[in-house]
Design an enzyme around this catalytic site. Structure first.
Site, short mmCIF file in Angstrom:
data_model
loop_
_atom_site.label_atom_id
_atom_site.label_comp_id
_atom_site.label_asym_id
_atom_site.label_seq_id
_atom_site.Cartn_x
_atom_site.Cartn_y
_atom_site.Cartn_z
N ASP A 1 0.24 -1.30 -0.14
CA ASP A 1 0.30 0.01 -0.27
C ASP A 1 0.84 1.41 -0.51
O ASP A 1 1.87 0.88 0.29
CB ASP A 1 -1.04 0.35 1.35
CG ASP A 1 -1.91 0.90 0.92
OD1 ASP A 1 -2.38 1.58 -0.02
OD2 ASP A 1 -2.83 1.32 2.34
N HIS B 1 -9.34 -1.37 -8.96
CA HIS B 1 -8.23 0.41 -7.77
C HIS B 1 -8.25 1.21 -8.02
O HIS B 1 -7.71 2.11 -7.97
CB HIS B 1 -8.26 -0.88 -6.36
CG HIS B 1 -8.10 0.18 -5.30
ND1 HIS B 1 -9.31 1.08 -4.48
CD2 HIS B 1 -7.04 0.61 -4.87
CE1 HIS B 1 -8.05 1.81 -3.62
NE2 HIS B 1 -7.12 1.98 -3.79
#
Length: 374
Positions: free
Chosen positions: A148, A217
């Site tokens: 991330d 995403h």
């Protein structure tokens, strides 16, 4: 020549520990809140002094509903309540929040010590709306198993993306920050084949290589300006959870020069685009909070404007002088970001979170690709 205002440590590096504290200020608690904001840098130095390698820092954000109660000073151009989103399948809820404290360090005990001091000063004057302790997980992965924050801007690009400049000179050096707490349905997520997870995210799980998936995403969180340039935000997402309670989540926190960029990412995720009806990460991640704050410059906090209706004498109690915030300096930035800031909207009533167990992943909104609200 005017000097640029000093920002709060919003551009600090990712850390291995964090605490996110969101409170609302009770009627009559305004002066206590002002005094704490004025003393925050000193408290941070005091707690962190004995452990310089701990890199303790704290960023304070102020919400739309409390701004005019705390300061006799023009509102930041883009400060408004968080806009809830009702998509075809998922909701981005708006929840209460007057003050945000984003504490970071390499050690959780330092964050804990500073949070305790903050609450000792504020107790009785605020209501705690949310408190989350975040941690670094493995090699900077969220609990969905993906890396991330890969595309966070760095150096001059980060300053350009995150810090307000000449477009709002009275608030130069400040930044807008949106926070959302996502809860993950890990059982459902882990039942998917890895290849299906990768298509949803838009990156390979093992190697973090970006995939060409228009409805992923990553793709939905890629926002471009009028000239096709990519619009960045700075994310400092952290995993959190409690295995005993079956709670696993990602705390999304995104800093930006204008809230427009982060809000467009959220609209893409929850409302969809021509390529996708919604971000499929939301089928496994539920947003249970949502709040927008403005993080003033460090200069603003060191020399607060007067309290409303108090005059300069009252403002002096916290070392402030009307109009002193940010020194009215115009930051030498390269110009305003694309897209006008939204006009203040009525404060939305707190929305309840969806009942289902789910969650987001830092992924979902923590970035798996560019500066998307990942």
């Amino acid at each position: 020549m005017a000097t640029e205002p000093e920002p709060q440590p919003v551009l600090g590096p990712l850390t291995s520990a964090a605490i996110f504290l969101v409170v609302t200020v009770e009627d009559g608690g305004e002066q206590t809140a002002r005094e704490l904001l004025a003393d925050l840098a000193g408290l941070t130095r005091a707690i962190g002094f004995g452990a310089p390698d701990g890199k303790l820092s704290c960023v304070a954000g102020v919400g739309s509903a409390v701004w005019d109660r705390l300061f006799d000073y023009p509102r930041p151009a883009g400060l408004h309540p968080f806009t809830p989103l009702e998509g075809p399948r998922h909701r981005a809820v708006a929840t209460p929040g007057d003050l945000l404290f984003h504490l970071r360090a390499t050690r959780l005990d330092l964050c804990f010590g500073l949070a305790a001091q903050i609450m000792d000063r504020l107790r009785g004057s605020v209501v705690v709306r949310d408190e989350v302790q975040g941690f670094k997980y493995l090699d900077v992965r969220d609990l969905l198993g993906f890396v991330d924050g890969t595309e966070n801007p760095v150096g001059p690009a980060a300053r350009e993306a995150v810090l307000i400049g000449a477009e709002d000179p009275q608030h130069a050096g400040g930044s807008y920050v949106i926070v959302q707490k996502y809860l993950h349905d890990l059982d459902g997520w882990n039942a998917l084949p890895v290849e299906a997870q990768e298509r949803i995210i838009g990156r390979t799980k093992a190697t973090n290589v970006e995939l060409d998936e228009d409805d992923s995403h990553v793709a939905l969180n890629t926002v471009t300006g009028p000239d096709g340039e990519e619009q960045d935000i700075l994310r400092d997402n952290m995993p959190f959870g409690s295995p005993g309670r079956g709670e696993f989540g990602t705390y999304f926190i995104g800093y930006a020069r204008t809230p427009d960029v982060t809000e467009q990412m959220l609209r893409n995720m929850f409302l969809g685009t021509s390529a996708a009806s919604h971000d499929r990460i939301l089928d496994f991640s539920t947003a249970v909070t949502g709040t927008l704050f403005y993080a003033p410059s460090a200069d603003f906090l060191d020399d607060l404007p007067d309290a409303p209706g108090s005059g300069s004498a009252a403002g002096a109690t916290v070392g402030s002088t009307a109009g002193s915030a940010v020194g009215f300096a115009t930051q030498q930035a390269s110009g305003p970001p694309s897209g006008p800031a939204q006009a203040p909207a009525p404060e939305p009533a707190p929305a309840s979170a969806p009942a289902r167990s789910a969650a987001d992943g830092s992924l979902g909104i923590g970035n798996l690709k560019r500066s998307t609200p990942s």
